[in-house]
Design an enzyme around this catalytic site. Structure first.
Site, short mmCIF file in Angstrom:
data_model
loop_
_atom_site.label_atom_id
_atom_site.label_comp_id
_atom_site.label_asym_id
_atom_site.label_seq_id
_atom_site.Cartn_x
_atom_site.Cartn_y
_atom_site.Cartn_z
N ASP A 112 -6.05 7.06 -4.85
CA ASP A 112 -5.79 5.85 -4.07
C ASP A 112 -6.99 4.93 -4.25
O ASP A 112 -7.04 4.16 -5.21
CB ASP A 112 -5.56 6.26 -2.61
CG ASP A 112 -5.20 5.12 -1.70
OD1 ASP A 112 -4.88 4.03 -2.21
OD2 ASP A 112 -5.21 5.28 -0.47
N VAL A 162 3.15 7.48 0.65
CA VAL A 162 4.18 8.43 0.23
C VAL A 162 3.91 9.82 0.78
O VAL A 162 2.77 10.19 1.05
CB VAL A 162 4.28 8.49 -1.31
CG1 VAL A 162 4.82 7.18 -1.87
CG2 VAL A 162 2.94 8.84 -1.96
P1 5GP Z 1 -8.75 8.25 -2.18
O1 5GP Z 1 -10.02 8.97 -1.89
O2 5GP Z 1 -8.42 8.14 -3.66
O3 5GP Z 1 -8.66 6.93 -1.48
O4 5GP Z 1 -7.61 9.05 -1.49
C1 5GP Z 1 -7.18 10.24 -1.94
C2 5GP Z 1 -6.64 11.04 -0.78
O5 5GP Z 1 -6.07 10.18 0.23
C3 5GP Z 1 -5.53 11.94 -1.27
O6 5GP Z 1 -6.02 13.22 -1.60
C4 5GP Z 1 -4.59 11.94 -0.09
O7 5GP Z 1 -4.96 12.99 0.78
C5 5GP Z 1 -4.83 10.65 0.66
N1 5GP Z 1 -3.80 9.63 0.36
C6 5GP Z 1 -4.00 8.44 -0.26
N2 5GP Z 1 -2.83 7.77 -0.38
C7 5GP Z 1 -1.89 8.56 0.18
C8 5GP Z 1 -0.47 8.41 0.37
O8 5GP Z 1 0.19 7.44 -0.01
N3 5GP Z 1 0.15 9.45 0.99
C9 5GP Z 1 -0.50 10.55 1.44
N4 5GP Z 1 0.22 11.48 2.04
N5 5GP Z 1 -1.83 10.72 1.28
C10 5GP Z 1 -2.52 9.73 0.66
#
Ligand code: 5GP
Ligand code: MG
Length: 193
Positions: A112, A162
């Site tokens: 994300d 999602v």
């Molecule tokens: P980042 O550190 O890349 O922002 O986020 C990664 C983590 O955020 C993922 O491992 C997940 O746990 C959570 N996350 C980010 N976007 C989503 C989403 O659309 N749905 C869900 N269920 N978790 C998300």
């Protein structure tokens, strides 16, 4: 009965109306990833580090398609939050195997902002692996705040929240066999456990 619509009978807490990626598409996507990994690693032993809990479903499907010697290691990355917003990351690595001089593939459910993958990669790098590559099930387009990109991506998705195939909302819905968009209107049916 193990019917295909069993989910809606056993987990009536929410009805996901918008299916983004169905089971057949997921199966083909994981097949594709396995083929890319076979091409890249050939017969070399591989240590897969799976970020808990979201990537466990992908892990289980993926490893059964790989033929090189595979070791599995778990690491946990959690943020101070329920809900749909990212927070500060805490990494628990007490379940890690020794990865010194090993080829490592780090897998996560979704990229994300990219902070999780970047911070966990940093932690693994300190453990002296021979190489580290990253693979994510989903890549949320346009959200990244880091310069790093995952080496392997199974599906690109738009900027929506999602659930399913490992991804949760307040620790539920990970067991849905497809990926659905959890919309504001779905949350009225969400029952916190
Ligand atoms: P980042 O550190 O890349 O922002 O986020 C990664 C983590 O955020 C993922 O491992 C997940 O746990 C959570 N996350 C980010 N976007 C989503 C989403 O659309 N749905 C869900 N269920 N978790 C998300
Ligand atoms: Mg997560």
């Amino acid at each position: 009965m193990l019917g295909r619509n069993r989910f809606s009978e056993t987990q009536p807490t929410v009805e996901i109306l918008k299916i983004l990626i169905n089971e057949t598409q997921i199966g083909l996507g994981i097949d594709r990833l396995a083929a890319q990994l076979k091409e890249h690693y050939k017969d070399q032993p591989l240590t897969i580090v799976s970020i808990m809990t979201g990537s466990l479903v992908m892990l289980a499907d993926l490893i059964r398609l790989l033929e090189m010697p595979v070791r599995i290691s778990l690491i946990q990355a959690t943020s101070y939050r329920g809900g749909t917003k990212s927070g500060d990351l805490i990494i628990h690595d007490h379940m890690m195997l020794d990865i010194k001089d090993r080829d490592v593939l780090l897998i996560d459910d979704i990229f994300d902002t990219g902070k999780t993958l970047v911070q966990v990669t940093k932690r693994l790098n300190d453990m002296g692996p021979k190489s580290i590559k990253t693979a994510v099930f989903l890549n949320k387009q346009g959200q990244s705040t880091v310069t790093a990109v995952p080496d392997f991506v199974v599906f690109e998705i738009p900027n929506e929240f999602v659930v399913g195939y490992g991804l949760d909302y307040e620790d539920l819905y990970r067991n849905m066999p497809y990926v659905g968009v959890l919309e504001e209107s779905d949350l009225k049916n969400h029952v916190a456990t």
